[in-house]
Design a protein around this motif. Structure first.
Motif, mmCIF file in Angstrom:
data_model
loop_
_atom_site.group_PDB
_atom_site.id
_atom_site.type_symbol
_atom_site.label_atom_id
_atom_site.label_comp_id
_atom_site.label_asym_id
_atom_site.label_seq_id
_atom_site.Cartn_x
_atom_site.Cartn_y
_atom_site.Cartn_z
ATOM 1 N N TRP A 181 -32.007 102.228 50.903
ATOM 2 C CA TRP A 181 -33.075 101.222 50.903
ATOM 3 C C TRP A 181 -33.295 100.627 49.518
ATOM 4 O O TRP A 181 -33.542 99.438 49.388
ATOM 5 N N THR B 93 -30.525 98.206 48.937
ATOM 6 C CA THR B 93 -30.660 97.066 49.843
ATOM 7 C C THR B 93 -31.715 96.102 49.318
ATOM 8 O O THR B 93 -31.518 94.875 49.321
ATOM 9 N N THR C 159 -28.672 97.426 56.842
ATOM 10 C CA THR C 159 -29.803 98.329 56.655
ATOM 11 C C THR C 159 -31.026 97.841 57.437
ATOM 12 O O THR C 159 -31.749 98.645 58.042
ATOM 13 N N TYR C 160 -31.241 96.518 57.423
ATOM 14 C CA TYR C 160 -32.384 95.970 58.164
ATOM 15 C C TYR C 160 -32.188 96.138 59.664
ATOM 16 O O TYR C 160 -33.106 96.520 60.382
ATOM 17 N N PHE D 235 -32.828 99.481 60.933
ATOM 18 C CA PHE D 235 -34.255 99.819 60.964
ATOM 19 C C PHE D 235 -34.802 99.679 62.380
ATOM 20 O O PHE D 235 -35.651 100.462 62.807
#
Lengths: 272, 272, 272, 272
Positions: A65, A68, A104-105, A108
């Motif tokens: 994170w 990112t 990464t998003y 989520f």
């Protein structure tokens, strides 16, 4: 960019730092960026090792994170400072920069799978920005142009190799047959490629005398024809080297072939 | 062919379409032909995979007949339109074109075996007609002539390699013996080829200390002498490249092959 | 030999036939000899295959004696017709010719073992006489002299490779240890050679992470440094090629660099 | 060193013997030294083979001490005779010479482990002093400078290869997955390196159709791009060869590096 920057705005300054490497801040930015890319790629790699992932999984999650968010800020700044944002976004590096942050998003909202790992690993491509930084671009261009001007010969070569492995693989399929691991033509072609390129896994290997004889022939063929791409690239590179050296023409005797560092014509002594 | 085609007959027109690629129809014909070849070769490949064959066998059967009929029509048209039909029929591509269609007809009368597969896969050779289409012929000729003029050196090289593997293989047969997999001289020679060409399957590998030492020697030898064919082809290709540069023809004796810096014909002394 | 042979004796005639290839009889002799060598070598090979040997052993025994007697007669004739018999007997080919016949006689008194097979297989070396026959000698000389003049560079290269595998193999011995197959330093060095030369049997392969990392490094190293011997031989061969082409000097303008087939100076047009 | 040595002291004489090779004593010293190095390295190797070590362990122990004492004396003499002892001690060969003797002394106080073996094996590096002895230095320098001037291109190449194996390895990790041996990204990258460099152990090999197709692509890629480092080194070596030809120095500006056919200095225009 423009040599005489009078009253550079913040946008200009940021552009200098992010895209160029001739200021101190720009160099520092590049070094930090490269370090971030290398670390984040290593984290993605290690995260795929179960034993390490089980132990440091949470730690990796936070690092992921962290990078990112950093890469997101960088991406937004690039889009903001660049002259033509759309051109950047759809350029090769624009897409790579985007792919570096998006998994990464997405992860989520959706459960993370190993498929995201590979998309994130494309970050490694961003390192090629380093070329600009250490000024290796000229050398890279020579290599690229050598490959480019020999692309036709290389195409013919790959074409011939492909035809060879199709025919030789099929022949092996008949000779060895399913009982010796050559279960189908595609699999036999796979074996022919493994053999011709001298990789030689040994997961499939001929058992019959005739099969081993043909295999021996394929090996010697593969061993020999590697000379062809090498010959192509070498003769092309030698020519490039030549061309880089010689472009000037003497104004007096109009002879060519002077070295790049020549100041006087080597044939008549006139100043170039 | 002839630049001024006055009143082209149907035969002429067909010849233009089938054999040439400088008209729109000719180009289209080539594209369709290439697509047909690629698809039919892929079908032959997939048909040899049992799992796929069991499922789509019947479908493949119809595709096979479809392409066979197309290729048959093409073959007949080629024979009809060409100036000297016999010369075409017994030419390399004439034979390949014939072999591309005959297995399906034969399989109609006799039960189909996997042997037909390989004959049909020779269709892949027909793709080389594409070279004419995309005008890669010139490059192919340079490669061919480089290989041709270095054929003597390459023959000597293969000759030497062959002698080496015979002697080294036999030596290994004595050192390792039948108990370590080197069951006969031909098998040991097979192993020597696998090792010298750096393929290295690992299906047979030396177990004794002396055997491993000799194997290490063979590996380094193989690693080193690969330089020889590469050196031959490269220096030949570089020379060709040179020759490509020299295109002037002497006005007096019409001899070719002068150097770029030549001012006088090297055969008759006339000024170029 | 001597261009004007007046009244050639039988000895002279035989010498012509056996050692030269410019008469019809001489050429025939060479063809017969090569065929004999090839057949006798194939027989020795097949005789080592148990299944074949069990079936045709007796047949091979007679063939073996047939060729031995033929080669013996040839050997005696060579010794008789040659100018300096002792020089021939102790020359390379003299020894090879002798080794080609002696094992069969020795095996007559002592039980034949597989060790004789390899001595007899040295007959394959006799085929190199064929080089004279097909006049490939010139090309062979170019290759030899290219290797000769680059022997120092090649020595340094082999030297460096040897040092590398000793150090890298020892390092691997520490990292992987006996439990992963790296049981001793010599065995680890053997593995390093297998890997560096890109042979890759797979009989020993690293299991630990650190070991695989070092192995990956060795592979890329081996993949890269193969460029060095290739570069050496290629640049040497290119130079040779050059030298073969250019030796004449123009008498008028004393310029060099003319082609072998040049009759006039390409710079001033004077007759060479 | 200094050409006119008047009244050489003992120190000078020793220096001549130990560091130079142009006197008879100096040559003898070098030969003895090389023999000592080779024997001591072989002893270290054999000592790691359990079967041999169990039998001759004690014998090896004494040999080890014998050579350690010899090398210690040599080390001390080198430090004594050299002009700047500190510079020698911290030079590459100074460190190697030190590492060649220290493990035996350390092992005297601490129990000997296999780790000492590798440190001692670094003695093999000392053999490179032989280069000076047989005057191969010039050739080594050409090779070194060829590699040096192509280091940028080689860096770019290794860089590209590294990026390729990271991406292709990760892709393979997705395609094949843990069930086929591709248990993590680092392991898949290891496999990609094994395949791209044409080593091909076969300890991990793709099982799925898609995996084998990608593997075939990687092999052909690896088979083809080996042309790039070869091309780089070859064209560089050819250039060096060229430079070797041009040795003239301008009398006016004393610049070097003129072409063979140069008549005027290319830097100042003076006649050469």
């Amino acid at each position: 960019m423009t040599k005489e920057k009078i009253k550079p705005t913040l946008k200009h300054k940021l552009h200098e730092i992010i895209f160029e490497a001739d200021t101190k801040a720009g160099k520092l930015f590049d070094v930090v960026l490269i370090a971030s890319i290398v670390i984040s790629v290593i984290v993605v790699m290690l995260d795929s090792v179960r034993a390490i992932s089980d132990k440091y999984g949470e730690f990796f999650f936070y690092i992921e994170w962290f990078f990112t968010i950093i890469f997101t800020i960088e991406y937004l700044l690039r889009t903001y400072t660049v002259g033509k944002p759309f051109k950047y976004v759809f350029s090769f590096f624009g897409v790579v920069d985007f792919l570096a942050i998006i998994p990464t998003y997405v992860a989520f909202f959706f459960p993370a799978t190993r498929y995201f790992a590979v998309v994130r690993i494309l970050r490694v491509l961003r390192i090629f920005r380093v070329l600009k930084f250490v000024q290796y671009l000229g050398e890279a261009k020579i290599l690229m142009s050598a490959l480019k001007s020999s692309r036709r010969k290389i195409t013919i070569f790959i074409f011939t190799v492909f035809t060879l492995v199709v025919i030789l693989g099929s022949l092996m399929y008949i000779i060895e047959g399913e009982e010796n691991g050559f279960t189908s033509i595609p699999r036999s072609i796979y074996w022919a490629i493994v053999t011709l390129t001298t990789v030689g896994y040994g997961d499939i290997s001929p058992q019959t005398n005739l099969g081993q004889t043909l295999a021996a022939f394929i090996m010697i063929l593969g061993y020999g024809i590697i000379a062809v791409p090498t010959g192509i690239v070498t003769s092309e590179l030698s020519n490039k080297e030549y061309k880089v050296v010689s472009t000037q023409v003497c104004k007096e005797c109009s002879m060519e072939g002077h070295d790049v560092d020549a100041k006087y014509c080597k044939y008549c002594g006139a100043k170039i």
